[in-house]
Scaffold this motif. Structure first.
Motif, PDB file in Angstrom:
ATOM      1  N   GLU A   1       0.647  -1.163  -0.027  1.00 11.01           N
ATOM      2  CA  GLU A   1      -0.211  -0.041   0.073  1.00 11.01           C
ATOM      3  C   GLU A   1       0.865   1.137   0.049  1.00 11.01           C
ATOM      4  O   GLU A   1       1.478   1.633   1.125  1.00 11.01           O
ATOM      5  N   PRO A   2       0.807   2.071  -1.166  1.00 10.39           N
ATOM      6  CA  PRO A   2       1.728   3.485  -1.298  1.00 10.39           C
ATOM      7  C   PRO A   2       1.232   4.349  -0.022  1.00 10.39           C
ATOM      8  O   PRO A   2       0.139   4.315   0.399  1.00 10.39           O
ATOM      9  N   VAL A   3       2.228   4.776   0.700  1.00  2.00           N
ATOM     10  CA  VAL A   3       2.049   5.809   1.820  1.00  2.00           C
ATOM     11  C   VAL A   3       2.468   7.244   1.306  1.00  2.00           C
ATOM     12  O   VAL A   3       1.803   8.120   1.428  1.00  2.00           O
ATOM     13  N   GLU A   4       3.586   7.481   0.714  1.00  9.86           N
ATOM     14  CA  GLU A   4       4.011   8.655   0.350  1.00  9.86           C
ATOM     15  C   GLU A   4       4.927   8.497  -1.285  1.00  9.86           C
ATOM     16  O   GLU A   4       5.285   7.401  -1.408  1.00  9.86           O
ATOM     17  N   THR A   5       4.923   9.659  -1.795  1.00 11.13           N
ATOM     18  CA  THR A   5       5.516   9.753  -3.096  1.00 11.13           C
ATOM     19  C   THR A   5       6.375  10.966  -3.062  1.00 11.13           C
ATOM     20  O   THR A   5       6.087  11.974  -2.700  1.00 11.13           O
ATOM     21  N   TRP A   6       7.627  10.574  -3.576  1.00  7.86           N
ATOM     22  CA  TRP A   6       8.744  11.589  -3.592  1.00  7.86           C
ATOM     23  C   TRP A   6       9.473  11.565  -4.974  1.00  7.86           C
ATOM     24  O   TRP A   6       9.553  10.438  -5.611  1.00  7.86           O
ATOM     25  N   GLU A   7       9.367  12.820  -5.425  1.00  9.95           N
ATOM     26  CA  GLU A   7      10.254  13.244  -6.598  1.00  9.95           C
ATOM     27  C   GLU A   7      11.660  13.277  -6.362  1.00  9.95           C
ATOM     28  O   GLU A   7      12.137  14.085  -5.597  1.00  9.95           O
ATOM     29  N   TYR A   8      12.475  12.647  -7.264  1.00  4.04           N
ATOM     30  CA  TYR A   8      14.096  12.961  -6.914  1.00  4.04           C
ATOM     31  C   TYR A   8      14.580  13.797  -7.897  1.00  4.04           C
ATOM     32  O   TYR A   8      14.177  13.479  -9.360  1.00  4.04           O
ATOM     33  N   LEU A   9      15.013  15.238  -7.542  1.00  4.19           N
ATOM     34  CA  LEU A   9      15.326  16.081  -8.536  1.00  4.19           C
ATOM     35  C   LEU A   9      16.717  16.237  -8.776  1.00  4.19           C
ATOM     36  O   LEU A   9      17.492  16.398  -7.713  1.00  4.19           O
ATOM     37  N   PHE A  10      17.174  15.987  -9.910  1.00  3.99           N
ATOM     38  CA  PHE A  10      18.742  16.322 -10.322  1.00  3.99           C
ATOM     39  C   PHE A  10      18.850  17.555 -11.094  1.00  3.99           C
ATOM     40  O   PHE A  10      18.329  17.682 -12.163  1.00  3.99           O
ATOM     41  N   TYR A  11      19.247  18.592 -10.377  1.00  3.60           N
ATOM     42  CA  TYR A  11      19.463  19.958 -10.843  1.00  3.60           C
ATOM     43  C   TYR A  11      18.053  20.335 -11.542  1.00  3.60           C
ATOM     44  O   TYR A  11      18.047  20.892 -12.695  1.00  3.60           O
ATOM     45  N   GLY A  12      17.253  20.271 -10.647  1.00  2.00           N
ATOM     46  CA  GLY A  12      15.870  20.540 -10.779  1.00  2.00           C
ATOM     47  C   GLY A  12      14.975  19.715 -11.761  1.00  2.00           C
ATOM     48  O   GLY A  12      13.923  20.207 -11.982  1.00  2.00           O
TER      49      GLY A  12
ATOM     50  N   HIS B   1      21.943  13.364  -1.170  1.00  2.00           N
ATOM     51  CA  HIS B   1      23.151  14.170  -0.727  1.00  2.00           C
ATOM     52  C   HIS B   1      24.426  13.393  -1.203  1.00  2.00           C
ATOM     53  O   HIS B   1      24.614  12.356  -1.294  1.00  2.00           O
ATOM     54  N   PHE B   2      25.157  14.246  -2.355  1.00  2.00           N
ATOM     55  CA  PHE B   2      26.414  13.591  -2.827  1.00  2.00           C
ATOM     56  C   PHE B   2      27.075  15.046  -3.148  1.00  2.00           C
ATOM     57  O   PHE B   2      26.715  15.672  -4.346  1.00  2.00           O
ATOM     58  N   GLY B   3      28.010  15.114  -2.220  1.00  2.00           N
ATOM     59  CA  GLY B   3      28.938  16.116  -2.843  1.00  2.00           C
ATOM     60  C   GLY B   3      28.272  17.573  -2.645  1.00  2.00           C
ATOM     61  O   GLY B   3      27.335  18.031  -2.018  1.00  2.00           O
ATOM     62  N   SER B   4      28.567  18.185  -3.753  1.00  2.18           N
ATOM     63  CA  SER B   4      27.998  19.716  -3.914  1.00  2.18           C
ATOM     64  C   SER B   4      27.174  19.601  -5.062  1.00  2.18           C
ATOM     65  O   SER B   4      26.651  20.435  -5.649  1.00  2.18           O
ATOM     66  N   MET B   5      26.591  18.547  -5.626  1.00  2.00           N
ATOM     67  CA  MET B   5      25.670  18.280  -6.809  1.00  2.00           C
ATOM     68  C   MET B   5      24.273  18.808  -6.076  1.00  2.00           C
ATOM     69  O   MET B   5      23.898  18.703  -4.972  1.00  2.00           O
ATOM     70  N   ASP B   6      23.301  19.292  -6.971  1.00  2.08           N
ATOM     71  CA  ASP B   6      22.152  19.864  -6.905  1.00  2.08           C
ATOM     72  C   ASP B   6      21.294  18.730  -6.743  1.00  2.08           C
ATOM     73  O   ASP B   6      20.616  18.393  -7.843  1.00  2.08           O
ATOM     74  N   LEU B   7      20.985  18.220  -5.916  1.00  6.67           N
ATOM     75  CA  LEU B   7      20.145  16.884  -5.634  1.00  6.67           C
ATOM     76  C   LEU B   7      19.025  17.077  -4.576  1.00  6.67           C
ATOM     77  O   LEU B   7      19.341  17.921  -3.574  1.00  6.67           O
TER      78      LEU B   7
END
Length: 106
Positions: free
Chosen positions: A25-36, A95-101
């Motif tokens: 059963e889905p509880v939460e949905t998240w989008e992963y943003l890589f440089y927006g 979180h990975f270094g200074s990347m915009d994630l």
């Protein structure tokens, strides 16, 4: 009574999507943003039955000529005892270094 367990389902547009099935059963949905730009979607889902084998559907979206569906047993997915533990694991992906994630809750 079974203790609830949580898993994270992953989908990558144009590559594959993972679908919940009865008992997942889905509880939460998240989008992963890589440089927006959204490059993946994560769904934290509760396993309502941890005693019986369940299989989520993974649909290959890369091959436009034929829909390929795999049924992946949830026993191969990392399990989390609490919703907060699943959220923490998900946050570690952003979180990975200074990347915009970043992650954005839907």
């Amino acid at each position: 009574m079974n203790q609830a367990m949580y898993v994270i389902l992953t989908s990558k547009p144009g590559q594959f999507r993972t679908e919940a099935v009865p008992g997942v059963e889905p509880v939460e949905t998240w989008e992963y943003l890589f440089y927006g730009r959204c490059t993946a979607t994560f769904v934290i889902a509760e396993l309502s039955d941890t005693q019986h084998p369940l299989k989520v559907r993974v649909i290959d979206e890369a091959d436009k000529s034929a829909e390929v569906v795999n049924h992946v047993p949830t026993k191969f997915l990392e399990r989390f005892d609490t919703l907060d533990a699943a959220r923490t694991a998900l946050q570690s992906l952003a979180h990975f270094g200074s990347m915009d994630l970043s992650l954005r809750k839907q």
